[in-house]
Design an enzyme around this catalytic site. Structure first.
Site, PDB file in Angstrom:
ATOM      1  N   ILE A  28       0.837  -1.204   0.000  1.00  0.00           N
ATOM      2  CA  ILE A  28       0.000   0.000   0.000  1.00  0.00           C
ATOM      3  C   ILE A  28       0.870   1.250   0.000  1.00  0.00           C
ATOM      4  O   ILE A  28       1.831   1.344   0.788  1.00  0.00           O
ATOM      5  CB  ILE A  28      -0.933  -0.035   1.225  1.00  0.00           C
ATOM      6  CG1 ILE A  28      -1.914  -1.195   1.025  1.00  0.00           C
ATOM      7  CG2 ILE A  28      -1.663   1.290   1.438  1.00  0.00           C
ATOM      8  CD1 ILE A  28      -2.802  -1.484   2.157  1.00  0.00           C
ATOM      9  N   GLY A 150      14.168  -7.575   7.812  1.00  0.00           N
ATOM     10  CA  GLY A 150      14.173  -6.117   7.866  1.00  0.00           C
ATOM     11  C   GLY A 150      12.907  -5.489   8.414  1.00  0.00           C
ATOM     12  O   GLY A 150      11.821  -6.073   8.337  1.00  0.00           O
ATOM     13  N   SER A 178      10.208  -6.480   5.502  1.00  0.00           N
ATOM     14  CA  SER A 178       8.918  -6.338   6.176  1.00  0.00           C
ATOM     15  C   SER A 178       7.822  -6.480   5.122  1.00  0.00           C
ATOM     16  O   SER A 178       7.971  -5.997   3.994  1.00  0.00           O
ATOM     17  CB  SER A 178       8.823  -4.960   6.812  1.00  0.00           C
ATOM     18  OG  SER A 178       7.472  -4.683   7.149  1.00  0.00           O
ATOM     19  N   GLU A 179       6.726  -7.110   5.507  1.00  0.00           N
ATOM     20  CA  GLU A 179       5.659  -7.295   4.501  1.00  0.00           C
ATOM     21  C   GLU A 179       5.033  -5.956   4.120  1.00  0.00           C
ATOM     22  O   GLU A 179       4.361  -5.848   3.109  1.00  0.00           O
ATOM     23  CB  GLU A 179       4.619  -8.304   5.002  1.00  0.00           C
ATOM     24  CG  GLU A 179       3.390  -7.727   5.667  1.00  0.00           C
ATOM     25  CD  GLU A 179       3.647  -7.307   7.097  1.00  0.00           C
ATOM     26  OE1 GLU A 179       4.746  -7.580   7.622  1.00  0.00           O
ATOM     27  OE2 GLU A 179       2.732  -6.705   7.709  1.00  0.00           O
ATOM     28  N   PRO A 231      10.261  -6.586  21.085  1.00  0.00           N
ATOM     29  CA  PRO A 231       9.511  -7.845  21.243  1.00  0.00           C
ATOM     30  C   PRO A 231       9.839  -8.875  20.157  1.00  0.00           C
ATOM     31  O   PRO A 231      10.016 -10.062  20.444  1.00  0.00           O
ATOM     32  CB  PRO A 231       8.040  -7.400  21.151  1.00  0.00           C
ATOM     33  CG  PRO A 231       8.051  -5.952  21.526  1.00  0.00           C
ATOM     34  CD  PRO A 231       9.371  -5.408  21.072  1.00  0.00           C
ATOM     35  N   GLU A 250      19.388  -5.479  15.733  1.00  0.00           N
ATOM     36  CA  GLU A 250      19.279  -4.015  15.682  1.00  0.00           C
ATOM     37  C   GLU A 250      17.849  -3.669  16.067  1.00  0.00           C
ATOM     38  O   GLU A 250      16.933  -3.770  15.253  1.00  0.00           O
ATOM     39  CB  GLU A 250      19.582  -3.522  14.263  1.00  0.00           C
ATOM     40  CG  GLU A 250      21.024  -3.666  13.857  1.00  0.00           C
ATOM     41  CD  GLU A 250      21.961  -2.764  14.630  1.00  0.00           C
ATOM     42  OE1 GLU A 250      21.487  -1.850  15.331  1.00  0.00           O
ATOM     43  OE2 GLU A 250      23.176  -2.989  14.551  1.00  0.00           O
ATOM     44  N   CYS A 284      14.917   4.321  14.314  1.00  0.00           N
ATOM     45  CA  CYS A 284      15.150   3.640  15.588  1.00  0.00           C
ATOM     46  C   CYS A 284      15.994   4.462  16.552  1.00  0.00           C
ATOM     47  O   CYS A 284      15.797   4.417  17.754  1.00  0.00           O
ATOM     48  CB  CYS A 284      15.832   2.317  15.322  1.00  0.00           C
ATOM     49  SG  CYS A 284      17.248   2.503  14.229  1.00  0.00           S
ATOM     50  N   GLU A 384       8.814   3.333  22.990  1.00  0.00           N
ATOM     51  CA  GLU A 384       9.152   3.751  21.631  1.00  0.00           C
ATOM     52  C   GLU A 384       7.856   3.990  20.849  1.00  0.00           C
ATOM     53  O   GLU A 384       7.015   3.100  20.740  1.00  0.00           O
ATOM     54  CB  GLU A 384       9.977   2.671  20.938  1.00  0.00           C
ATOM     55  CG  GLU A 384      10.411   3.111  19.560  1.00  0.00           C
ATOM     56  CD  GLU A 384      11.229   2.064  18.826  1.00  0.00           C
ATOM     57  OE1 GLU A 384      10.818   0.900  18.783  1.00  0.00           O
ATOM     58  OE2 GLU A 384      12.278   2.432  18.269  1.00  0.00           O
ATOM     59  N   GLY A 457      19.865  -4.123  21.560  1.00  0.00           N
ATOM     60  CA  GLY A 457      20.427  -5.089  20.638  1.00  0.00           C
ATOM     61  C   GLY A 457      21.797  -5.610  20.969  1.00  0.00           C
ATOM     62  O   GLY A 457      22.409  -5.223  21.971  1.00  0.00           O
ATOM     63  N   GLU A 461      26.440  -3.012  13.145  1.00  0.00           N
ATOM     64  CA  GLU A 461      26.437  -2.927  11.702  1.00  0.00           C
ATOM     65  C   GLU A 461      27.427  -1.838  11.292  1.00  0.00           C
ATOM     66  O   GLU A 461      27.805  -0.983  12.084  1.00  0.00           O
ATOM     67  CB  GLU A 461      25.022  -2.616  11.186  1.00  0.00           C
ATOM     68  CG  GLU A 461      24.078  -3.777  11.494  1.00  0.00           C
ATOM     69  CD  GLU A 461      22.788  -3.793  10.698  1.00  0.00           C
ATOM     70  OE1 GLU A 461      22.070  -2.780  10.714  1.00  0.00           O
ATOM     71  OE2 GLU A 461      22.483  -4.842  10.084  1.00  0.00           O
TER      72      GLU A 461
HETATM   73  P1  NDP Z   1       8.910  -5.647  13.818  1.00  0.00           P
HETATM   74  O1  NDP Z   1       9.715  -6.076  14.970  1.00  0.00           O
HETATM   75  O2  NDP Z   1       7.443  -5.700  13.889  1.00  0.00           O
HETATM   76  O3  NDP Z   1       9.315  -6.511  12.528  1.00  0.00           O
HETATM   77  C1  NDP Z   1      10.666  -6.616  12.080  1.00  0.00           C
HETATM   78  C2  NDP Z   1      10.766  -7.760  11.087  1.00  0.00           C
HETATM   79  O4  NDP Z   1      10.680  -9.010  11.782  1.00  0.00           O
HETATM   80  C3  NDP Z   1       9.655  -7.784  10.041  1.00  0.00           C
HETATM   81  O5  NDP Z   1      10.179  -8.220   8.800  1.00  0.00           O
HETATM   82  C4  NDP Z   1       8.701  -8.792  10.633  1.00  0.00           C
HETATM   83  O6  NDP Z   1       7.846  -9.361   9.676  1.00  0.00           O
HETATM   84  C5  NDP Z   1       9.666  -9.816  11.202  1.00  0.00           C
HETATM   85  N1  NDP Z   1       9.101 -10.690  12.225  1.00  0.00           N
HETATM   86  C6  NDP Z   1       8.038 -10.463  13.041  1.00  0.00           C
HETATM   87  N2  NDP Z   1       7.859 -11.519  13.886  1.00  0.00           N
HETATM   88  C7  NDP Z   1       8.837 -12.411  13.596  1.00  0.00           C
HETATM   89  C8  NDP Z   1       9.196 -13.702  14.130  1.00  0.00           C
HETATM   90  N3  NDP Z   1       8.537 -14.269  15.134  1.00  0.00           N
HETATM   91  N4  NDP Z   1      10.265 -14.325  13.597  1.00  0.00           N
HETATM   92  C9  NDP Z   1      10.965 -13.754  12.585  1.00  0.00           C
HETATM   93  N5  NDP Z   1      10.669 -12.568  12.040  1.00  0.00           N
HETATM   94  C10 NDP Z   1       9.624 -11.881  12.540  1.00  0.00           C
HETATM   95  O7  NDP Z   1       9.438  -4.186  13.478  1.00  0.00           O
HETATM   96  P2  NDP Z   1       8.820  -3.119  12.497  1.00  0.00           P
HETATM   97  O8  NDP Z   1       8.860  -3.636  11.099  1.00  0.00           O
HETATM   98  O9  NDP Z   1       7.520  -2.669  13.081  1.00  0.00           O
HETATM   99  O10 NDP Z   1       9.900  -1.949  12.605  1.00  0.00           O
HETATM  100  C11 NDP Z   1       9.922  -1.041  13.637  1.00  0.00           C
HETATM  101  C12 NDP Z   1      10.929  -1.442  14.707  1.00  0.00           C
HETATM  102  O11 NDP Z   1      12.209  -1.643  14.129  1.00  0.00           O
HETATM  103  C13 NDP Z   1      11.117  -0.375  15.743  1.00  0.00           C
HETATM  104  O12 NDP Z   1      11.133  -0.926  17.028  1.00  0.00           O
HETATM  105  C14 NDP Z   1      12.475   0.204  15.415  1.00  0.00           C
HETATM  106  O13 NDP Z   1      13.119   0.798  16.480  1.00  0.00           O
HETATM  107  C15 NDP Z   1      13.191  -0.982  14.901  1.00  0.00           C
HETATM  108  N6  NDP Z   1      14.306  -0.548  14.075  1.00  0.00           N
HETATM  109  C16 NDP Z   1      15.581  -0.693  14.557  1.00  0.00           C
HETATM  110  C17 NDP Z   1      16.646  -0.230  13.830  1.00  0.00           C
HETATM  111  C18 NDP Z   1      18.041  -0.417  14.312  1.00  0.00           C
HETATM  112  O14 NDP Z   1      18.953  -0.402  13.486  1.00  0.00           O
HETATM  113  N7  NDP Z   1      18.301  -0.607  15.583  1.00  0.00           N
HETATM  114  C19 NDP Z   1      16.463   0.466  12.556  1.00  0.00           C
HETATM  115  C20 NDP Z   1      15.088   0.511  12.132  1.00  0.00           C
HETATM  116  C21 NDP Z   1      14.052   0.043  12.892  1.00  0.00           C
HETATM  117  P3  NDP Z   1       6.403  -8.691   9.457  1.00  0.00           P
HETATM  118  O15 NDP Z   1       6.621  -7.221   9.312  1.00  0.00           O
HETATM  119  O16 NDP Z   1       5.953  -9.328   8.220  1.00  0.00           O
HETATM  120  O17 NDP Z   1       5.621  -9.032  10.689  1.00  0.00           O
END
Ligand code: NDP
Length: 487
Positions: A28, A150, A178-179, A231, A250, A284, A384, A457, A461
């Protein structure tokens, strides 16, 4: 109607692959809410195909001379730079981030990573240890097959930050975006093939969390690198532990930005704006807890609010636009929920907090938001938010602000603004954070390590530090004399 439909959902073994048995993923465009592509989540057959291809390609790739591996990565960097306009537009469609950001921060930073690690590939060496006449040496070897997972805020950059060091060290990768932002990593896969990477070296599979989980649990996988929330990090880390796999995590943050009373206020305001509203706050390392010395708080707030009022919110494809939408309706609902919580907890809303008048009808917009009078116990100061919500907290004393800045489960980043050189270094030394900035904020060039401590984390990187997380040491003891035994 915009159309960003890729040739197929997945990129495996050098080619686009589809399996319509997988659950549908609608991509989307956050600025309008329209569906711009339909993809499918990876089925077990797709996951198997990707891992098998990576396993095979890794051996072939690791056997190449480092200079040849590096050349492929540097060629990929050149292709990315040449196609920056097109890739930036795709990044904007994928994420909703303004084109004025994506043109300079996404594909280009991915290219920097490929160029940097392409160069450094040739410098990977072991050590020798002289042990009298005996000696030992170490070899730096690849880990094998790495899985990258990612988040949605920087889909190109995250894919490159993981792929570049992994491939430089001789590993192969299966990457799951990410989906919500499935499009950009596919382009990296295409470009690596064009640059001369062997088929199967870098594969992209789409999917929800269950696909990520299936990848991590597969016996062919040696390492998992996640960018995501805390989480999710807990789940991925513990799943990886079952297979004693290497990890890089990360994760999220709630980072402090500390502004002392001798700071250059205009620069501090710029840093607070960049560190809270760039990418509509979806970064992040953002400095979302802005601790301002009470002696300069009024002056700081006056400039912060005045400058925030001038932000141009709108169509992310318009080069003038400075603030785009959030990535999804769910994310906007979450952020609006935090705004309500902030108000309910007694913080003073100085500006923003709602949906911009001009963007009421379509897309997932929210105004840059500033809260004053925030206290350490409020949810907006502890959790956050991942949106453009800046919290200002007053302080009066250096020791006090350090203690309050550190009183969090997170430890991703921190910033200090002061003209006092010794104070800057003293405070940074006391802050529990993986990356600190003095008199600036959120600059993350590839030459410097990036990563968190505490709940934010493990691993790093970028920079040489990333090499330690994508390679392992083999020790070889060499005896030069006879072997003695007791009998
Ligand atoms: P999520 O934690 O929801 O998802 C991260 C990825 O993990 C997605 O591809 C997700 O898939 C996948 N995922 C979810 N559950 C599982 C599982 N049980 N096993 C394996 N993979 C899984 O993060 P967001 O996409 O919502 O991103 C935001 C978060 O990312 C924030 O907390 C942010 O701080 C952090 N972040 C950290 C950075 C850093 O470098 N430290 C940089 C950028 C963001 P799906 O989306 O399909 O559920």
């Amino acid at each position: 109607m915009r159309d960003a439909q890729p040739r197929a959902s997945h990129f495996i073994d050098g080619a686009y692959v589809e399996d319509t048995e997988g659950a549908e993923i609608a991509c989307i465009y956050p600025a309008t809410g329209e569906t711009i592509a339909m993809l499918h989540s990876a089925t077990p057959a797709i996951i198997d195909k990707a891992l098998a291809a990576a396993k095979r390609a890794q051996k072939q790739w690791a056997a190449l001379a480092p200079v040849e591996r590096g050349r492929v990565l540097r060629r990929a960097a050149d292709i990315i730079r040449a196609r920056n306009q097109e890739l930036s537009e795709l990044e904007t469609l994928d994420t909703g981030k303004p084109i004025q950001e994506t043109l300079v921060a996404d594909a280009t930073s991915g290219a920097d990573a490929l160029e940097y690690f392409g160069g450094i590939a040739t410098t990977l060496t072991g050590e020798t240890m002289q042990l009298g006449s005996d000696f030992a040496y170490t070899l730096r070897e690849p880990l094998g097959v790495c899985v990258g997972i990612g988040a949605w805020n920087y889909p190109t950059q995250i894919a490159c930050w993981k792929a570049a060091p992994a491939l430089a060290c001789g590993n192969a990768m299966v990457f799951k975006p990410s989906e919500m932002t499935p499009l950009c990593a596919l382009k990296l896969a295409e470009i690596l093939i064009e640059a001369g990477a062997p088929a199967g070296l870098f594969n992209v599979v789409q999917g929800y969390g269950d696909v990520g989980a299936a990848l991590i649990n597969d016996g062919r996988v040696d390492k998992v690198s996640l960018t995501g929330s805390v989480p999710t990090g807990r789940k991925v880390y513990s799943a990886a532990a079952q297979g004693i796999r290497h990890v890089t995590m990360e994760l999220g943050g709630k980072s402090p930005l500390i502004i002392f009373d001798d700071a250059h206020i205009e620069n501090a305001v710029s840093a607070a704006i960049n560190g809270n509203f760039y990418s509509t706050g979806q970064i992040c390392s953002n400095g979302t807890r802005v601790f301002v010395h009470e002696g300069v708080k009024a002056q700081f707030l006056e400039r912060l609010v005045a400058r925030t009022r001038t932000a141009i919110i709108g169509d992310p494809m318009d080069p003038e636009t400075q603030v785009g939408p959030l990535v999804s309706k769910a994310q906007r609902d979450k952020v609006l929920g935090y705004v309500e919580k902030g108000k309910a907890e007694g913080a003073a809303l100085l500006i923003g907090g709602g949906i911009p008048e001009t963007q009421k009808d379509a897309g997932f917009y929210i105004e840059p938001t500033v809260f004053d009078g925030v206290t350490d116990d409020m949810a907006i100061a502890r959790e956050e938010i991942f949106g453009p919500v800046l919290s200002v907290l007053a302080f009066s004393d250096e020791a006090e602000v350090i203690a309050r800045a550190n009183a969090t489960e997170f430890g991703l980043a921190a910033g200090v603004f002061t003209r006092d050189l010794t104070r800057a270094h003293r405070v940074v030394a006391a802050l529990e954070a993986g990356t600190c900035w003095i008199n600036t904020y959120n600059l993350t060039p590839v030459e410097i390590p990036f990563g968190g401590v505490k709940g934010s984390g493990v691993g790093r990187e970028n920079a040489r530090a990333a090499l330690d997380h994508y390679s392992q040491i083999k020790t070889v003891y060499v005896a030069m004399g006879d072997v003695e035994a007791a009998y």
